[in-house]
Design an enzyme around this catalytic site. Structure first.
Site, PDB file in Angstrom:
ATOM      1  N   HIS A 197       0.854  -1.205   0.000  1.00  0.00           N
ATOM      2  CA  HIS A 197       0.000   0.000   0.000  1.00  0.00           C
ATOM      3  C   HIS A 197       0.884   1.248   0.000  1.00  0.00           C
ATOM      4  O   HIS A 197       1.639   1.448  -0.942  1.00  0.00           O
ATOM      5  CB  HIS A 197      -0.937  -0.081   1.228  1.00  0.00           C
ATOM      6  CG  HIS A 197      -2.005   0.959   1.313  1.00  0.00           C
ATOM      7  ND1 HIS A 197      -2.433   1.734   0.264  1.00  0.00           N
ATOM      8  CD2 HIS A 197      -2.773   1.346   2.375  1.00  0.00           C
ATOM      9  CE1 HIS A 197      -3.392   2.546   0.654  1.00  0.00           C
ATOM     10  NE2 HIS A 197      -3.619   2.333   1.935  1.00  0.00           N
TER      11      HIS A 197
ATOM     12  N   HIS B 273      -2.480  -2.481  -9.518  1.00  0.00           N
ATOM     13  CA  HIS B 273      -3.408  -1.782  -8.620  1.00  0.00           C
ATOM     14  C   HIS B 273      -4.685  -2.616  -8.531  1.00  0.00           C
ATOM     15  O   HIS B 273      -5.096  -3.232  -9.493  1.00  0.00           O
ATOM     16  CB  HIS B 273      -3.746  -0.381  -9.165  1.00  0.00           C
ATOM     17  CG  HIS B 273      -4.336   0.519  -8.137  1.00  0.00           C
ATOM     18  ND1 HIS B 273      -5.680   0.491  -7.829  1.00  0.00           N
ATOM     19  CD2 HIS B 273      -3.770   1.430  -7.326  1.00  0.00           C
ATOM     20  CE1 HIS B 273      -5.903   1.369  -6.876  1.00  0.00           C
ATOM     21  NE2 HIS B 273      -4.775   1.960  -6.556  1.00  0.00           N
TER      22      HIS B 273
ATOM     23  N   ASP C  26       2.677   5.396  -6.966  1.00  0.00           N
ATOM     24  CA  ASP C  26       3.955   5.315  -6.239  1.00  0.00           C
ATOM     25  C   ASP C  26       5.166   5.212  -7.139  1.00  0.00           C
ATOM     26  O   ASP C  26       6.300   5.339  -6.671  1.00  0.00           O
ATOM     27  CB  ASP C  26       3.916   4.086  -5.313  1.00  0.00           C
ATOM     28  CG  ASP C  26       2.887   4.284  -4.216  1.00  0.00           C
ATOM     29  OD1 ASP C  26       1.913   3.511  -4.162  1.00  0.00           O
ATOM     30  OD2 ASP C  26       3.028   5.270  -3.472  1.00  0.00           O
TER      31      ASP C  26
HETATM   32  C1  SDX Z   1      -1.428   2.087  -3.391  1.00  0.00           C
HETATM   33  O1  SDX Z   1      -6.186   0.694  -3.080  1.00  0.00           O
HETATM   34  C2  SDX Z   1      -5.683   1.866  -3.374  1.00  0.00           C
HETATM   35  O2  SDX Z   1      -6.362   2.715  -3.886  1.00  0.00           O
HETATM   36  C3  SDX Z   1      -4.228   2.044  -2.982  1.00  0.00           C
HETATM   37  C4  SDX Z   1      -3.590   3.357  -3.434  1.00  0.00           C
HETATM   38  C5  SDX Z   1      -4.192   4.546  -2.709  1.00  0.00           C
HETATM   39  O3  SDX Z   1      -4.086   5.645  -3.238  1.00  0.00           O
HETATM   40  O4  SDX Z   1      -4.670   4.354  -1.555  1.00  0.00           O
HETATM   41  O5  SDX Z   1      -3.752   3.521  -4.848  1.00  0.00           O
HETATM   42  C6  SDX Z   1      -2.082   3.391  -3.097  1.00  0.00           C
HETATM   43  O6  SDX Z   1      -1.376   1.258  -2.511  1.00  0.00           O
HETATM   44  C7  SDX Z   1      -0.932   1.795  -4.787  1.00  0.00           C
HETATM   45  C8  SDX Z   1      -0.371   0.350  -4.941  1.00  0.00           C
HETATM   46  C9  SDX Z   1       1.059   0.379  -4.392  1.00  0.00           C
HETATM   47  N1  SDX Z   1       1.572  -1.014  -4.275  1.00  0.00           N
HETATM   48  C10 SDX Z   1       2.531  -1.453  -5.116  1.00  0.00           C
HETATM   49  O7  SDX Z   1       2.987  -0.814  -6.083  1.00  0.00           O
HETATM   50  C11 SDX Z   1       3.052  -2.838  -4.757  1.00  0.00           C
HETATM   51  C12 SDX Z   1       3.142  -3.685  -6.026  1.00  0.00           C
HETATM   52  N2  SDX Z   1       1.772  -3.988  -6.497  1.00  0.00           N
HETATM   53  C13 SDX Z   1       1.164  -5.213  -6.077  1.00  0.00           C
HETATM   54  O8  SDX Z   1       1.536  -5.657  -4.808  1.00  0.00           O
HETATM   55  C14 SDX Z   1      -0.315  -5.304  -6.418  1.00  0.00           C
HETATM   56  O9  SDX Z   1      -0.451  -4.876  -7.707  1.00  0.00           O
HETATM   57  C15 SDX Z   1      -1.323  -4.567  -5.548  1.00  0.00           C
HETATM   58  C16 SDX Z   1      -1.178  -4.923  -4.107  1.00  0.00           C
HETATM   59  C17 SDX Z   1      -1.181  -3.105  -5.714  1.00  0.00           C
HETATM   60  C18 SDX Z   1      -2.713  -4.985  -6.038  1.00  0.00           C
HETATM   61  O10 SDX Z   1      -2.894  -6.272  -5.677  1.00  0.00           O
HETATM   62  P1  SDX Z   1      -4.202  -7.075  -6.123  1.00  0.00           P
HETATM   63  O11 SDX Z   1      -5.287  -6.216  -6.652  1.00  0.00           O
HETATM   64  O12 SDX Z   1      -4.532  -7.986  -5.010  1.00  0.00           O
HETATM   65  O13 SDX Z   1      -3.726  -7.794  -7.390  1.00  0.00           O
HETATM   66  P2  SDX Z   1      -3.173  -9.217  -7.343  1.00  0.00           P
HETATM   67  O14 SDX Z   1      -2.144  -9.268  -6.273  1.00  0.00           O
HETATM   68  O15 SDX Z   1      -4.335 -10.156  -7.288  1.00  0.00           O
HETATM   69  O16 SDX Z   1      -2.452  -9.298  -8.755  1.00  0.00           O
HETATM   70  C19 SDX Z   1      -3.141  -9.763  -9.875  1.00  0.00           C
HETATM   71  C20 SDX Z   1      -2.090 -10.566 -10.630  1.00  0.00           C
HETATM   72  C21 SDX Z   1      -1.417 -11.615  -9.757  1.00  0.00           C
HETATM   73  O17 SDX Z   1      -1.028 -12.647 -10.614  1.00  0.00           O
HETATM   74  P3  SDX Z   1      -1.964 -13.993 -10.644  1.00  0.00           P
HETATM   75  O18 SDX Z   1      -2.070 -14.475  -9.197  1.00  0.00           O
HETATM   76  O19 SDX Z   1      -3.313 -13.517 -11.194  1.00  0.00           O
HETATM   77  O20 SDX Z   1      -1.232 -14.937 -11.555  1.00  0.00           O
HETATM   78  O21 SDX Z   1      -1.043  -9.675 -11.057  1.00  0.00           O
HETATM   79  C22 SDX Z   1       0.161 -10.051 -10.420  1.00  0.00           C
HETATM   80  C23 SDX Z   1      -0.171 -10.935  -9.249  1.00  0.00           C
HETATM   81  O22 SDX Z   1       0.878 -11.881  -9.005  1.00  0.00           O
HETATM   82  N3  SDX Z   1       0.788  -8.800  -9.971  1.00  0.00           N
HETATM   83  C24 SDX Z   1       2.067  -8.480 -10.129  1.00  0.00           C
HETATM   84  C25 SDX Z   1       2.181  -7.181  -9.593  1.00  0.00           C
HETATM   85  N4  SDX Z   1       1.006  -6.784  -9.112  1.00  0.00           N
HETATM   86  C26 SDX Z   1       0.146  -7.794  -9.335  1.00  0.00           C
HETATM   87  N5  SDX Z   1       3.106  -9.151 -10.661  1.00  0.00           N
HETATM   88  C27 SDX Z   1       4.290  -8.487 -10.661  1.00  0.00           C
HETATM   89  N6  SDX Z   1       4.487  -7.233 -10.192  1.00  0.00           N
HETATM   90  C28 SDX Z   1       3.454  -6.562  -9.637  1.00  0.00           C
HETATM   91  N7  SDX Z   1       3.634  -5.330  -9.150  1.00  0.00           N
END
Ligand code: SDX
Length: 423
Positions: free
Chosen positions: A265, A306, A364
């Site tokens: 996050h 996201h 971010d």
């Molecule tokens: C913020 O919610 C908000 O609005 C948050 C925010 C705000 O303003 O409050 O926007 C701020 O938190 C932005 C996000 C910052 N976090 C990151 O940049 C960390 C990296 N991102 C991931 O951890 C992830 O994308 C999340 C946590 C942001 C979202 O996670 P989800 O929606 O639970 O998505 P997911 O984990 O289910 O991913 C879907 C797929 C998965 O693969 P499969 O299981 O479907 O095979 O995409 C993959 C994930 O493995 N994936 C990634 C990835 N993000 C998701 N693979 C590689 N790199 C990534 N960054």
């Protein structure tokens, strides 16, 4: 117009009719509140498909990359408004008139100091404590000093607490930084704007006044705008849930800060810069993109992906433009981290894995580069996010109370042991 319903057909049961609720924009919602009366629960860990509340503050369309605060697109707010305009918009529902802005700015400016005894609390922390650990502690401790505004059922108390939190968050944040580097805290000044005052408290010393660059102050102000609110994200949902128990506003915001700290996050901006520094050289980008795609590897491309945006995060676009402005102002156009970030973004956006999973840069991805260029230390990045998000947290906390919400208490699908005897 007849209410639309969803009908649930379960074998051996009478059909169950569930009302469909319509908002002003976005998906309709199936009202499942009556399910328990039928001995049923909805199941949605992570709330992927769950509306936890009704809200009028922020709207996001993840497919269109749309972000509205009280109907205003984030791109327009970032260009035409300043952060205190956006704070007023989130709290009161409209951008301030000139008169309202003058009064709001005066209130916020004149509540930036903190109780001197609270300042002593910083001495209790280790010097090497993470600033988010300190901020979580001192934000909650505000409740120990402001007993005159803790009645959450009193609208004026709610407003006073809102003003105090917006005013004091930068002061507490800068104090956490100064304490960590062994410098004395710098008092706020009433002749500086919100962002300029924060930079002053961060970088001035008793021996030398920090000269606030208007370009840098505007960039910090815009970073605060871009972080101000984001509907029911994890930390805002935490604040709403804590608030639903009747907890005081300072405790609720401390809970939000704690939730924001996670690398998935608000901790992602710090993680992006650490990731870029770990990659170290453009020649290693492909190796790390492969790691991010490897299911057996926990590594993720920080700053990408996201829960809601399945297209470019509109904040990332503005952040990238701000990044260019700051680096040009500072003569850092060739900043290696930025060049690496742009190469990484290009490679990822052209990669089948990221395209298929709709993983785009989020808010971010560029913010950490700007903050590092300004001289904000990496461990202060999430603190900056917390400052920006404070009005959003408070607006949702107030809305939840105005809606006279019941205590949030989810149920569960139990798959544990069935009853058994000890002897
Ligand atoms: C913020 O919610 C908000 O609005 C948050 C925010 C705000 O303003 O409050 O926007 C701020 O938190 C932005 C996000 C910052 N976090 C990151 O940049 C960390 C990296 N991102 C991931 O951890 C992830 O994308 C999340 C946590 C942001 C979202 O996670 P989800 O929606 O639970 O998505 P997911 O984990 O289910 O991913 C879907 C797929 C998965 O693969 P499969 O299981 O479907 O095979 O995409 C993959 C994930 O493995 N994936 C990634 C990835 N993000 C998701 N693979 C590689 N790199 C990534 N960054």
């Amino acid at each position: 117009m007849a209410e639309k319903v969803a009908t649930l057909h379960i074998e051996g049961r009478d059909p169950i009719e569930l009302p469909i609720l319509e908002g002003s924009m976005g998906p309709s919602a199936i009202d499942v509140r009556s399910l328990l009366a039928h001995g049923l629960l909805s199941f949605d860990p992570g709330f992927m498909s769950t509306a936890s509340c009704e809200s009028q503050i922020t709207f996001i369309d993840g497919d269109k990359g749309l972000l509205l605060h009280r109907g205003y697109p984030i791109e327009q707010l970032a260009e035409h408004s300043d952060y205190l305009d956006v704070c007023h918009l989130l709290l009161y529902g409209d951008l301030p008139t000139a008169e309202q802005k003058k009064s709001f700015e005066h209130i916020i400016t004149h509540h930036t100091m903190i109780h001197e005894q609270l300042a002593e609390m910083f001495q209790a922390f280790r010097r090497d404590a993470h600033p988010m650990a300190i901020l979580t502690g001192v934000a909650g401790a505000l409740a120990a000093f402001y007993h005159d505004s803790l009645d959450v059922n009193n609208e004026r108390h709610r407003e006073i607490a809102a003003h105090r939190l917006i005013s004091k968050m930068p002061t507490l944040a800068a104090m956490a930084y100064k304490y960590s580097i062994g410098q004395p805290s710098i008092y706020p000044r009433n002749d500086l704007g919100y962002a300029g005052n924060f930079l002053h408290m961060m970088f001035s010393t008793p021996a030398a006044e920090y000269k606030v660059s208007p370009v840098i102050a505007r960039a910090v102000d815009r970073i605060f705008i871009l972080h101000a609110d984001h509907e029911q994200n994890a930390s805002t949902s935490t604040v709403r849930l804590a608030g639903s128990t009747g907890s005081n506003p300072f405790a609720c915001i401390a809970a939000g800060i704690a939730a924001l700290w996670g690398p998935a996050h608000g901790g992602a901006n710090e993680a992006v810069v650490s990731m870029l520094e770990e990659i170290g050289d453009e020649s290693r980008i492909d190796e790390y993109v492969a790691k991010a795609k490897d299911k057996s590897d926990p590594f993720r491309l920080m700053g990408f992906g996201h829960r809601v945006y399945k297209s470019y995060d509109p904040r990332a676009k503005v952040m990238k433009q701000t990044c260019d402005e700051v680096l040009t102002e500072l003569g850092l156009q060739d900043e290696p981290l930025l060049k690496m970030a742009m190469k990484l973004e290009k490679i990822a956006l052209e990669d089948e894995y990221f395209i298929k999973k709709k993983l785009y840069p989020n808010v971010d991805f560029y913010s950490g580069i700007i903050l590092k260029a300004i001289g904000i230390p990496t461990e202060m990045f999430t603190v900056m996010f917390a400052i920006g998000r404070t009005p959003g947290w408070i607006a949702h906390w107030k809305e939840m109370l105005d809606q006279k919400s019941r205590i949030s208490r989810p149920r569960q699908l139990y798959s544990g042991k069935t009853p058994r005897d000890v002897k």
